[in-house]
Motif scaffolding. Structure first.
Motif, short mmCIF file in Angstrom:
data_model
loop_
_atom_site.label_atom_id
_atom_site.label_comp_id
_atom_site.label_asym_id
_atom_site.label_seq_id
_atom_site.Cartn_x
_atom_site.Cartn_y
_atom_site.Cartn_z
N SER A 85 -44.79 -98.13 -118.62
CA SER A 85 -43.78 -99.01 -118.72
C SER A 85 -43.12 -99.32 -117.23
O SER A 85 -43.16 -98.39 -116.59
CB SER A 85 -42.43 -98.81 -119.48
OG SER A 85 -42.82 -98.72 -120.78
N ILE A 86 -42.71 -100.43 -116.75
CA ILE A 86 -42.23 -100.73 -115.55
C ILE A 86 -41.01 -100.43 -115.63
O ILE A 86 -40.13 -99.82 -114.35
CB ILE A 86 -42.74 -102.26 -115.12
CG1 ILE A 86 -44.17 -102.28 -115.17
CG2 ILE A 86 -41.98 -102.40 -113.78
CD1 ILE A 86 -44.84 -103.48 -114.93
N LEU A 87 -40.17 -101.05 -116.55
CA LEU A 87 -38.59 -100.72 -116.51
C LEU A 87 -38.35 -99.37 -117.19
O LEU A 87 -39.19 -99.25 -118.31
CB LEU A 87 -37.85 -101.99 -117.19
CG LEU A 87 -37.58 -103.09 -116.21
CD1 LEU A 87 -37.71 -104.19 -116.86
CD2 LEU A 87 -35.97 -103.07 -115.85
N GLY A 148 -35.21 -86.45 -106.81
CA GLY A 148 -36.25 -85.53 -105.96
C GLY A 148 -37.55 -85.71 -106.39
O GLY A 148 -38.42 -85.15 -105.86
N LYS A 149 -37.89 -86.93 -107.00
CA LYS A 149 -38.99 -87.26 -107.51
C LYS A 149 -39.75 -88.32 -106.40
O LYS A 149 -39.00 -88.84 -105.25
CB LYS A 149 -39.33 -87.75 -108.79
CG LYS A 149 -38.88 -86.60 -109.81
CD LYS A 149 -39.14 -86.89 -111.28
CE LYS A 149 -38.64 -85.77 -112.03
NZ LYS A 149 -38.34 -86.12 -113.52
N THR A 150 -40.86 -88.66 -106.68
CA THR A 150 -41.63 -89.36 -105.65
C THR A 150 -40.98 -91.14 -105.56
O THR A 150 -41.16 -91.82 -104.42
CB THR A 150 -43.26 -89.59 -105.93
OG1 THR A 150 -43.56 -88.17 -106.40
CG2 THR A 150 -43.93 -90.29 -104.75
N TYR A 151 -40.55 -91.42 -106.62
CA TYR A 151 -40.46 -93.16 -106.66
C TYR A 151 -39.01 -93.18 -107.12
O TYR A 151 -38.34 -92.26 -107.78
CB TYR A 151 -41.33 -93.84 -107.69
CG TYR A 151 -42.73 -93.62 -107.19
CD1 TYR A 151 -43.11 -94.50 -105.90
CD2 TYR A 151 -43.58 -92.79 -107.75
CE1 TYR A 151 -44.50 -94.51 -105.73
CE2 TYR A 151 -45.13 -92.78 -107.28
CZ TYR A 151 -45.51 -93.49 -106.21
OH TYR A 151 -46.89 -93.52 -105.56
N PHE A 152 -38.59 -94.52 -106.90
CA PHE A 152 -36.80 -94.65 -107.36
C PHE A 152 -37.21 -94.59 -108.92
O PHE A 152 -36.18 -94.26 -109.46
CB PHE A 152 -36.81 -96.30 -107.10
CG PHE A 152 -36.51 -96.65 -105.85
CD1 PHE A 152 -35.07 -96.68 -105.70
CD2 PHE A 152 -37.26 -97.11 -104.78
CE1 PHE A 152 -34.44 -96.98 -104.39
CE2 PHE A 152 -36.55 -97.51 -103.63
CZ PHE A 152 -35.24 -97.40 -103.22
N GLY A 153 -38.50 -94.74 -109.52
CA GLY A 153 -38.43 -94.79 -110.96
C GLY A 153 -38.77 -93.53 -111.45
O GLY A 153 -39.19 -93.16 -112.54
N GLY A 154 -38.83 -92.43 -110.59
CA GLY A 154 -38.90 -90.98 -110.96
C GLY A 154 -40.52 -90.58 -110.57
O GLY A 154 -40.96 -91.01 -109.32
N GLU A 155 -41.18 -90.20 -111.39
CA GLU A 155 -42.74 -89.76 -111.33
C GLU A 155 -43.46 -90.97 -111.26
O GLU A 155 -44.72 -90.80 -110.31
CB GLU A 155 -43.14 -88.97 -112.40
CG GLU A 155 -42.51 -87.62 -112.91
CD GLU A 155 -42.69 -86.49 -111.62
OE1 GLU A 155 -43.71 -86.83 -110.46
OE2 GLU A 155 -42.53 -85.54 -111.75
N ASP A 161 -39.07 -99.84 -107.32
CA ASP A 161 -40.21 -99.64 -106.27
C ASP A 161 -40.86 -100.83 -105.88
O ASP A 161 -41.13 -101.33 -104.86
CB ASP A 161 -41.16 -98.66 -106.98
CG ASP A 161 -40.63 -97.20 -107.01
OD1 ASP A 161 -40.28 -96.58 -106.31
OD2 ASP A 161 -40.30 -97.00 -108.43
N ILE A 162 -41.13 -101.70 -107.26
CA ILE A 162 -41.88 -103.04 -106.64
C ILE A 162 -40.76 -104.03 -105.94
O ILE A 162 -41.38 -104.49 -105.12
CB ILE A 162 -42.29 -103.63 -108.43
CG1 ILE A 162 -43.27 -102.66 -108.96
CG2 ILE A 162 -42.69 -105.15 -108.07
CD1 ILE A 162 -43.85 -103.28 -110.32
N ASP A 196 -44.61 -94.47 -97.73
CA ASP A 196 -45.96 -93.88 -97.55
C ASP A 196 -46.50 -93.84 -98.81
O ASP A 196 -47.72 -94.34 -99.11
CB ASP A 196 -46.01 -92.45 -96.99
CG ASP A 196 -45.78 -92.63 -95.55
OD1 ASP A 196 -45.94 -93.79 -94.93
OD2 ASP A 196 -45.40 -91.63 -94.91
N CYS A 197 -46.09 -93.37 -100.01
CA CYS A 197 -46.59 -93.15 -101.29
C CYS A 197 -46.83 -94.51 -101.92
O CYS A 197 -47.83 -94.93 -102.55
CB CYS A 197 -45.59 -92.30 -102.06
SG CYS A 197 -45.72 -90.56 -101.60
N PHE A 198 -45.68 -95.32 -101.60
CA PHE A 198 -45.93 -96.82 -102.16
C PHE A 198 -46.85 -97.37 -101.82
O PHE A 198 -47.85 -98.08 -102.54
CB PHE A 198 -44.36 -97.53 -102.06
CG PHE A 198 -44.47 -98.93 -102.22
CD1 PHE A 198 -44.23 -99.37 -103.72
CD2 PHE A 198 -44.95 -99.94 -101.62
CE1 PHE A 198 -44.16 -100.31 -104.22
CE2 PHE A 198 -44.87 -101.24 -102.11
CZ PHE A 198 -44.50 -101.62 -103.40
N SER A 199 -46.96 -97.64 -100.31
CA SER A 199 -48.12 -98.29 -99.68
C SER A 199 -49.47 -97.77 -100.14
O SER A 199 -50.36 -98.57 -100.10
CB SER A 199 -48.10 -98.35 -98.43
OG SER A 199 -46.72 -98.34 -97.87
#
Lengths: 235, 235
Positions: A85-87, A148-155, A161-162, A196-199
């Protein structure tokens, strides 16, 4: 999914188009990408598909055109409901995600754009100060949302993030143009790690534009804008 | 539902606040309405609940503040899922609804606002021409979406009705100010019939502001705006 019957009208340089492509990649959907050349004139298909705004991106699913990037991302998430899921599923987290996506569109990106189109050094510095303020607001938002996770959305990479990540390439363009870092280890360490993770994410890396090419394009847009502004004020 | 633990921070004159109240009424929810006086200064609760924009409306549900009117309407629809639904269930219809709500916010209402704040008669006429164009666009959208029924949402008042309808009172104010009809039997017959149904709907009528009072308030805002604009240009 090879027969998803999906077409995207877009341009390689638009952050809004990038959002739609990332969402489709996250859902592992095949689609036809139709590159529009907005400078040479808009295609008949674009004018017919988005008669109100005449803008990219447009997603065409079967015979149905869907316009406006964040609305398209919602649509993709609601039609192809298989994971991921995106949302987020929780209503309050969804509201928070929509809030920060709207902040990125209505408050943050206009300041990034302003840096490129203002004519004086003073106005450029003032616009850049606003961008830097916005980056700090986003840093704080990231820390709260990601827990504390990688993305705005968590894991997993998700809606915010988008929405925010699609602006990263243009942020790099203004960093180059002003010789000032916006997202940096020193001032926005969490955003810097996230960027960095996003790109390099599998759904993103193939549509993340080449920064030198985008910077050249940005300078062309700047020249066109300044010429148009000068014509308006001296007529 | 008496124990829904819901508070709305708002003002009587804001179309954006009206959206939230209509959505709560549609869901038959009790809530506490906290009137903010934006001219005299914002409350501590508002500043704490919406630190980014410092604007009404804010919905406070339990301890959670939710900001931005259309995001709040989504939240209400997603938390209190009992009928009636505010957004349609079909993803394409949802996308269309979101498109027209965004049109109302980003394209239409700014022109309504402009009529009230420009300083010359010429600029007022130009702004009014834009409003009238927008009303025709909305008339066409209504005809397509309602399919001969009463509301944008069909038989029942829904998301686009709330988004566009919340501007009706301010439209009446500029009609009075310019002595020109925006929504009329002659030019926008479908919208005119819809406007009557909307304003007298059980979920709407108690929060639809008195037009004379709103017009007085509009003229005060106009005077303040013109004074501020004059101060900026002569400093």
């Amino acid at each position: 999914m090879a027969d998803s019957n999906v077409k995207v009208l877009g341009t390689w340089s638009s952050p809004f188009v990038m959002r739609v492509r990332i969402a489709l990649h996250l859902k592992s959907l095949n689609y036809e990408f139709v590159e529009e050349n907005m400078m040479q004139g808009k295609s008949e298909l674009l004018l017919k598909s988005n008669p109100v705004h005449k803008k990219v991106p447009v997603l065409i699913h079967g015979d149905n055109p869907i316009c406006e990037s964040l609305i398209i991302v919602h649509y993709i998430d609601e039609v192809w409901t298989s994971a991921p899921s995106i949302l987020p599923s929780d209503p309050y987290e969804r509201a928070n995600s929509r809030f920060w996506a709207a902040y990125a569109d209505d408050k943050f990106f206009p300041t990034v754009r302003k840096v490129l189109v203002v004519s004086t050094e003073e106005a450029k510095r003032a616009a850049m100060a606003e961008v830097l303020e916005g980056a700090v607001v986003l840093e704080e938002a990231f820390k709260k949302m990601s827990k504390g996770k990688t993305y705005f959305g968590g894991e997993e990479l998700g809606y915010v993030d988008i929405a925010v990540g699609s602006f990263l390439a243009w942020i790099k363009v203004i960093e180059k143009f002003t010789e000032t870092k916006v997202v940096s280890e020193a001032k926005t360490p969490s955003l810097a790690a996230w960027a960095d993770c996003f790109s390099s994410h599998a759904a993103v890396k193939d549509v993340f534009p080449d920064i030198d090419k985008l910077a050249d394009f940005g300078m062309k847009l700047r020249a066109m804008f300044l010429k148009a502004a000068a014509a308006t004020t001296t007529d």
